[in-house]
Design an enzyme around this catalytic site. Structure first.
Site, PDB file in Angstrom:
ATOM      1  N   PRO A 138       0.832  -1.203   0.000  1.00 44.49           N
ATOM      2  CA  PRO A 138       0.000   0.000   0.000  1.00 44.49           C
ATOM      3  C   PRO A 138       0.867   1.253   0.000  1.00 44.49           C
ATOM      4  O   PRO A 138       1.924   1.286   0.635  1.00 44.49           O
ATOM      5  CB  PRO A 138      -0.814  -0.117   1.295  1.00 44.49           C
ATOM      6  CG  PRO A 138      -0.054  -1.073   2.141  1.00 44.49           C
ATOM      7  CD  PRO A 138       0.657  -2.003   1.221  1.00 44.49           C
ATOM      8  N   LYS A 139       0.431   2.269  -0.736  1.00 47.57           N
ATOM      9  CA  LYS A 139       1.149   3.546  -0.753  1.00 47.57           C
ATOM     10  C   LYS A 139       0.707   4.362   0.461  1.00 47.57           C
ATOM     11  O   LYS A 139      -0.471   4.655   0.623  1.00 47.57           O
ATOM     12  CB  LYS A 139       0.872   4.317  -2.039  1.00 47.57           C
ATOM     13  CG  LYS A 139       1.774   5.513  -2.224  1.00 47.57           C
ATOM     14  CD  LYS A 139       1.568   6.162  -3.578  1.00 47.57           C
ATOM     15  CE  LYS A 139       2.613   7.243  -3.817  1.00 47.57           C
ATOM     16  NZ  LYS A 139       2.675   8.258  -2.758  1.00 47.57           N
ATOM     17  N   VAL A 140       1.663   4.714   1.294  1.00 51.14           N
ATOM     18  CA  VAL A 140       1.375   5.457   2.522  1.00 51.14           C
ATOM     19  C   VAL A 140       1.260   6.942   2.188  1.00 51.14           C
ATOM     20  O   VAL A 140       2.134   7.516   1.530  1.00 51.14           O
ATOM     21  CB  VAL A 140       2.471   5.227   3.574  1.00 51.14           C
ATOM     22  CG1 VAL A 140       2.177   6.016   4.845  1.00 51.14           C
ATOM     23  CG2 VAL A 140       2.595   3.732   3.876  1.00 51.14           C
ATOM     24  N   GLY A 177      -3.157   4.519  -2.875  1.00 47.91           N
ATOM     25  CA  GLY A 177      -2.734   3.769  -4.039  1.00 47.91           C
ATOM     26  C   GLY A 177      -1.849   2.592  -3.672  1.00 47.91           C
ATOM     27  O   GLY A 177      -1.790   2.166  -2.514  1.00 47.91           O
TER      28      GLY A 177
END
Length: 285
Positions: free
Chosen positions: A24-26, A168
């Site tokens: 997961p994009k943090v 994202g």
């Protein structure tokens, strides 16, 4: 010690690949954590020292280390990353307010890579080996966490991220070495939101279209500036129409009748009702 971070290329859309891991994009800001001779310093991606802003992230590991990740704050109502909260933390310099924020807006260091450890430079190791070392670390406190990943199934992860309203997905080649530049070995897929806006003006000195949406009374309410996305043909088409719509100007802007409508993609709406990083998508005709 600062190491310039490895940067993400942009994928055209969600993808799956057996040679990639996906995480997961943090939604925070990049952080390089450096512990040298027991001394901890924190740096942004542009080598700005931000140690002072995040006292809860200055706890030491068992040995000298350099880590790459993101600083994040969590919205207690949604459980999602709150980018504006992180920016509040980053912009605060006053000691008393920082101490207050540790309680009200606690920061988390979401770690996704390890660059040095116990005197060894790990950047030439394959990513999957660096991940194994990272997952074996003893973390100093619950203000630190390791970003989880899965192998191969990027599209499935993206579907989950999209459903949850998160930012994202990042896909990374398993055998990638760590390089201090942008690389297609690391690819981001943004979960964009979309909005229809009116272009009510433009910047004089540099490119930028002023965007607005009608409020409940029908009056145009500014929501930000579109600085990215249009092709040369889009800009040419805009110039061919806008001169007929000019209503006035000041030192920095030319203002237009709200007749040109466009669709933009953005990360999210801010709490103050502005577009976050709007990117032109298409004109609406």
């Amino acid at each position: 010690m600062f190491i310039s971070p490895m940067l993400l290329a942009t994928a055209p859309g969600p993808f799956s690949h057996s040679e990639f891991i996906f995480e997961p994009k943090v939604d925070g800001h990049r952080l390089i954590y450096s512990q040298q001779s027991g001394n901890v310093r924190l740096y942004t991606r542009h080598n700005n020292d931000c140690t002072r802003q995040y006292p809860e992230l200055t706890l030491p590991f068992d040995s000298d280390i350099i880590l790459d990740g993101e600083v994040a704050c969590t919205d207690p109502e949604t459980g999602l990353n709150d980018f504006e909260a992180v920016m509040s933390r980053f912009s605060t310099r006053q000691h008393s307010k920082i101490q207050q924020f540790i309680k009200t807006l606690p920061a988390t260091f979401a770690i996704f890579d390890i660059l040095q450890y116990k005197g060894h430079d790990l950047r030439k190791l394959p990513l999957i080996e660096r991940k194994a070392i990272l997952h074996g670390l003893h973390l100093p406190s619950n203000s630190f966490g390791v970003v989880p990943h899965i192998e191969g199934a990027g599209e499935d992860l993206y579907t989950q991220i999209e459903t949850m309203g998160m930012e994202g997905v990042v896909g990374k080649r398993k055998d990638s070495q760590y390089v201090s530049r942008r690389s297609k070995d690391w690819m981001k897929v943004i979960n964009w939101s979309y909005a229809d806006v009116f272009i009510i003006g433009y910047k004089k000195a540099e490119f930028g279209w002023l965007a607005a949406v009608p409020d409940q009374s029908g009056k145009m309410s500014p929501v930000g500036i579109i600085e990215h996305g249009p092709s040369p043909k889009h800009k040419q088409a805009f110039r061919g129409v806008c001169q007929q719509l000019v209503t006035g100007e000041d030192k920095n802007h030319v203002y237009l009748e709200p007749r040109i409508q466009a669709r933009v993609k953005m990360r999210s709406w801010t709490k103050s009702g502005l577009l976050r990083i709007p990117v032109f998508d298409q004109f609406i005709v």
